[in-house]
Structures are given as structure tokens and as C-alpha cells.
Design an enzyme around this catalytic site. Sequence first.
Site, PDB file in Angstrom:
ATOM      1  N   LYS A  39      16.223   3.133  -1.159  1.00  0.00           N
ATOM      2  CA  LYS A  39      15.435   1.902  -1.239  1.00  0.00           C
ATOM      3  C   LYS A  39      13.946   2.232  -1.315  1.00  0.00           C
ATOM      4  CE  LYS A  39      15.139   1.315   3.792  1.00  0.00           C
ATOM      5  NZ  LYS A  39      15.363   0.426   4.938  1.00  0.00           N
ATOM      6  N   ARG A 137      18.368  -8.687  13.602  1.00  0.00           N
ATOM      7  CA  ARG A 137      17.729  -8.843  12.301  1.00  0.00           C
ATOM      8  C   ARG A 137      18.768  -9.472  11.380  1.00  0.00           C
ATOM      9  NH1 ARG A 137      14.932  -3.376  10.181  1.00  0.00           N
ATOM     10  NH2 ARG A 137      17.021  -3.084   9.360  1.00  0.00           N
ATOM     11  N   TYR A 271     -18.751   4.056   3.953  1.00  0.00           N
ATOM     12  CA  TYR A 271     -19.103   2.720   4.428  1.00  0.00           C
ATOM     13  C   TYR A 271     -19.298   2.668   5.939  1.00  0.00           C
ATOM     14  CZ  TYR A 271     -17.617   1.109  -0.208  1.00  0.00           C
ATOM     15  OH  TYR A 271     -17.489   0.920  -1.552  1.00  0.00           O
ATOM     16  N   MET A 319     -11.467   2.627  -0.931  1.00  0.00           N
ATOM     17  CA  MET A 319     -10.341   2.225  -1.765  1.00  0.00           C
ATOM     18  C   MET A 319      -9.813   3.374  -2.623  1.00  0.00           C
ATOM     19  SD  MET A 319     -10.036  -0.852  -4.585  1.00  0.00           S
ATOM     20  CE  MET A 319     -10.246  -2.153  -3.360  1.00  0.00           C
TER      21      MET A 319
END
Length: 379
Positions: A39, A137, A271, A319
Site C-alpha cells: 500500500k 478502527r 527562515y 520547501m
Amino acid sequence: MNEKASLRARAEIDLAALRANVRELRARAGGAQLMAVVKSDAYGHGAEPCARAALEAGATWLGTATPQEALALREAGLGGRVMCWLWTPGGPWREAIEADIDVSVSGLWALREVVTAAGEAGRTARVHLKADTGLGRNGCQPADWPELVAEARAAEETGAVTVTGLWSHFACADEPGHPSIAAQLSVFRDMVAYAEKAGVEPEVRHIANSPATLTVPESHFDLVRTGIALYGISPSPELGTPADFGLRPVMTLSASVALVKQVPAGHGISYGHHYTTPSETTLALVPLGYADGIPRHASGRGPVLVAGRVRTVAGRVAMDQFVVDLEGDRTEPGAEAVLFGPGDRGEPTAEDWAVAADTIAYEIVTRIGTRVPRVHVGA
């Protein structure tokens, strides 16, 4: 220029290691069959090549979460048994039945949609009934199990479905000795016994995930579902490293250094200037960022092997890039920066990044984005 240097970044996937992991897990599973869970694009490793390698090494089932993932395997020409388990109303039941995919059912709405789709397809659907034995779940609650089993048996009588599996999922198998493990096993045995007494004759009963495959042999039943262990990552780092379990990490994530420069003391980095150079130093720019799946919350902590030493991300992960302080050492643009791998060369591992980001190694490998090409070796 060599191939590695010509790529901004790459995730090298060692299929020989994956096959070896499958063989080790099969040995640990005893007589149980092995499902290779592929998956989420094989936990970020590339579903199709990993599925092929797993089947070559002796896996007899492939597992996916979504039906779209399962259908993609069939479209790629993958044979063998394929099971998918995460369905929503209106899902592609008919397509899955026609593609010979085993589907999971946790409630009456799903069973009824399967029956309708089987009629439309003119074929018998293969169904695994899922029991909620305590994970809370997906899965059918014990109180609702008799009704689901009765309706499934009625559907079998009409030829609409055949119940090929009874299954469940552990909540805390990565914590050996946790009381929920024995409790869930007891509930699972009771729910299986009820279904079999009602006439269900499953091919496979399965509850064991990767940690249970490695540490709870009484949970193996007829089939084990191995996900993260397949890719050489320990599902329970507190109990052992991959090597302790006979496994080898499959993914190595690296990048080509984009820039090297000298800066003075007191130079703010990235940053927010959360890192300031303590003295004159050399910086290396690594062209990977949170858009590529590098955790921003590993800023200032993520380890990287550059110029022969493990460094730490200096300042914020941006990013598309981050910076490491080489502390006066030198390297050249195009040099390799290794974020994680098996550890053979002293490089960090996915588990090291998980610790730095306060998460699990599953997330580290799975989140690596599509901008990073997967380069499969060992085919």
C-alpha cells in the site's frame, strides 16, 4: 558526470535486500503464507517493482489499502492473490471482482454492495470478513458479528460470494507483552470459531502484522501480513534494530550538494534565523525540502552524511532545500549528501530521522514525495 551527481536527489531501492527480507520473514512465519503489503506505493518504495520482487522471493499474497492500488497492480500485470481492505460506499466493487481481487467487508452495507456488484459482474466475489477485536478502527464489532456472518453465509448459498478469509488487526503488537495482544487473540479465536460453526470455511485466517510476525508466533495462523518489515525497517525499535531481526533497509535517500560557500561568524541560516554560525565556516546546500517529504519539524535535528561526517540540518528545513554547516570542512557541488540508508557507510538510518522528527520510520519513508525519483537496483 555520473548518474548520481546528475540527479538532484534519488531514492535508491535495493530489490535484492527486499527479496532477502521476504525470505527471512517467510522463515519466521513458519508454515503460514506471507502477504507483502504494498500500500501507499509500497511505503514509498514503488509498488510495482517491489510487488514483483516480493512474489519472486515467495510471497503468495499482495495487500493494499485502497481498491485503486489493487487495480493498479492488476493493470501492471501482477498475478497471484491480491487483497484490498479500505472501502467507502460506491467503491469500484465490480471492477475489483472482475480483476480477481479479494475484498474486505466490515459491515452489512459493504457486503450488500459486494453482492450487487457480483450480480452485475456475473462472478462470485471473494470476501474477507474483518473483525474488530480491539483496534477500534475498521472491522465488525463482536456484537454485530452474528448478523454479518449470517448474511455472508446467505450470500454464499446464492453463489454471490465466497468467504475466503477471516481477519483482524492488532493495536499494540509493537509492544510485546501488552495485555491487548492476548485479549485480541482470544476475541479473534472466538469470532473465527463462531463463523466456522456457522458454516464459513475460510482459506486463510490472519491477524499478524509485521511486529506480530516477528514477535508473536501464536498469531501467525494461515497468513501473515508484512508491511514495514518487508522494507527492512524495524516495527519495534525498542526491541531491536533491523539487523537484530535479520532485515536490511531497502531505501537509501541521497541528494547532490547544490552549493558550497564560506560565510562569516554570526551569519543567520534559513527562515527565522533559528541557527546562526558560531564562527566562520563552510555551508553546503542540500536540495531537498518538505515538498519532498523531509520533515520540517526535524529542523535543527535531522542528520545527514556529507563530506565524510554526519552533520545536522542547520536552521529550518524549507520547501525545497536545507543547509548543513560543514564546520570548516570542504566539499564540492555535486558531492553526495546521504540522508538515510542501511547505515553501512556510517550514514543515518530512517529510524534516526524518525527520532529527530519525533515520529516513526514508517512515516519517514512513506512521505518521500514524487519529485524524488525511485531508482530500483538489484532487479
